[in-house]
Design an enzyme around this catalytic site. Sequence first.
Site, PDB file in Angstrom:
ATOM      1  CB  CYS A 163      -0.960  -0.078   1.278  1.00  0.00           C
ATOM      2  SG  CYS A 163      -0.115  -0.428   2.799  1.00  0.00           S
ATOM      3  CD  GLU A 188      -4.217   0.613  -3.473  1.00  0.00           C
ATOM      4  OE1 GLU A 188      -5.013   0.240  -3.142  1.00  0.00           O
ATOM      5  OE2 GLU A 188      -2.893   0.683  -2.773  1.00  0.00           O
TER       6      GLU A 188
END
Length: 484
Positions: A284, A383
């Site tokens: 992440c 993302e």
Amino acid sequence: MVERYGNLIDDEWVTTDSLNININPSDTNDIIGEYARASEADVHAAVAAARQAFRAWSHTAPLVRHDILARASAEVAQRADELGRLLSREEGKTLVEGVGEAKRAAQVLAFMAGEALRIGGERIAGLQEGSDAEVTREPLGVIGVITPWNFPIAIPSWKIGAALAYGNCVVFKPAELVPGSAWELVSILRRAGLPPGVLNLVMGSGRLVGGVLTAHKEVDAISFTGSVPTGRGIAAASVAGPAMKRLQLEMGGKNPLVVLDDADLDLAVECAVNGAFYSAGQRCTASSRLIVTDGIHDRFVQAVVARLEALRIGHALDADNQIGPVVDQSQLDTDLEYLEIGVRENAVLRWGGKRLERPTPGFYLQPALFTDVQPDMRIAREEIFGPIASVLRVSGYEEALAVANDTEFGLSSGICTSSLKYATHFKRHSEAGIVKVNQGTSGLDFHLPFGGRKASSYGPREQGRYSAEFYTIVKTAYTSAGMV
Ligand code: ADP
């Protein structure tokens, strides 16, 4: 013969008919084991056991909690090679990364063992004459721990380690793709001396097991790491239920790495290649947006491509390889789809992005570098969670900062520069929870707070001493002597 692994409920290993087959993403013929899928009744039993155990555990002497966590840390450290190998086998990160993560888990548990002893409070004079006030921290209760697949042992260790250190009980639901590391961690903590019910393991489906935990009135808090949509769903369900829970949600990122003209080129390339592509980009904190000023842009792109050409991609357990497969077919499909989206959006696929064949069947993908990416393109905003990075060309520092902050996310950011002025300004003005100067956006110390801003995070920070903010509840106690 494939081994079967059960859930841990009230100190009993409980198996079920419903089994999750754990396969190796480097070689889909390699079956690691079969892991029990918890039923709704299993989750209820685990929560009941945790609630029951909390009464005594929340009052155990700090040294007891310290010693258990220290023993668990020692076993993880001693078995780091074996645990790292298992982790790499089920998740696909390289052996160096897998063993490194297992060692990190041991360090985290050791740090948290210390937290059991360090936790303190404040003594403040009350407003009334002769009144003393103490502000202390007490355990919160039963914590639901829900974890993702990308750090199969480190994330569970820092959540569970903190929860236990401060006297909480835990019901732990790991990601379905990586039950092996979770099972080992739980069995190590149990062996280290945890009383029955203090830590329970409920493997299985996110929707079912995670859903029951999230809605359960006997669960006081949820610590979650995963995707933004799941995090938002957990937030909605947690406050809608009969018990409004404390929440700690760590979600996505679209992290910028700014490279200015005055950067050390080799350092910037190292930060970018490591941050964007290692662990197959499945972090992440990955540097998925490389924001590069005009004067260094072409040299930077050329040098990154040269590094990409030399990268060895293949079976995660082959020590020669630097990047393993992506985690599963679904992640591979997502990555391939974003590669098409980038090309359709007229970004230039400067290198990579090909599906790779290797001697064993696995989810191998060449890392990909897009250039000529505009800030409004989907590949620059969403993302991807794969080995795909976008280079955005900017005219100077001011534009770089504006582009870096132009995102719904705010987990980590980085800048490569030799200018104190720009480094200092960036640290203050970057809208991210973690800012790095001349370092990659990923790679974080276990004794420092971890967490983001905007859509990346919700609730108190994780890790280090800041863990106490989430895992304890504050009490204010007044005392008067009752005599003058
Ligand atoms: P990832 O794509 O990283 O797996 P997810 O958000 O899908 O991210 O999953 C993170 C964790 O959340 C996993 O353990 C998953 O099983 C769990 N999960 C998925 N859906 C839910 C849900 N509806 N409620 C609670 N937990 C869930």
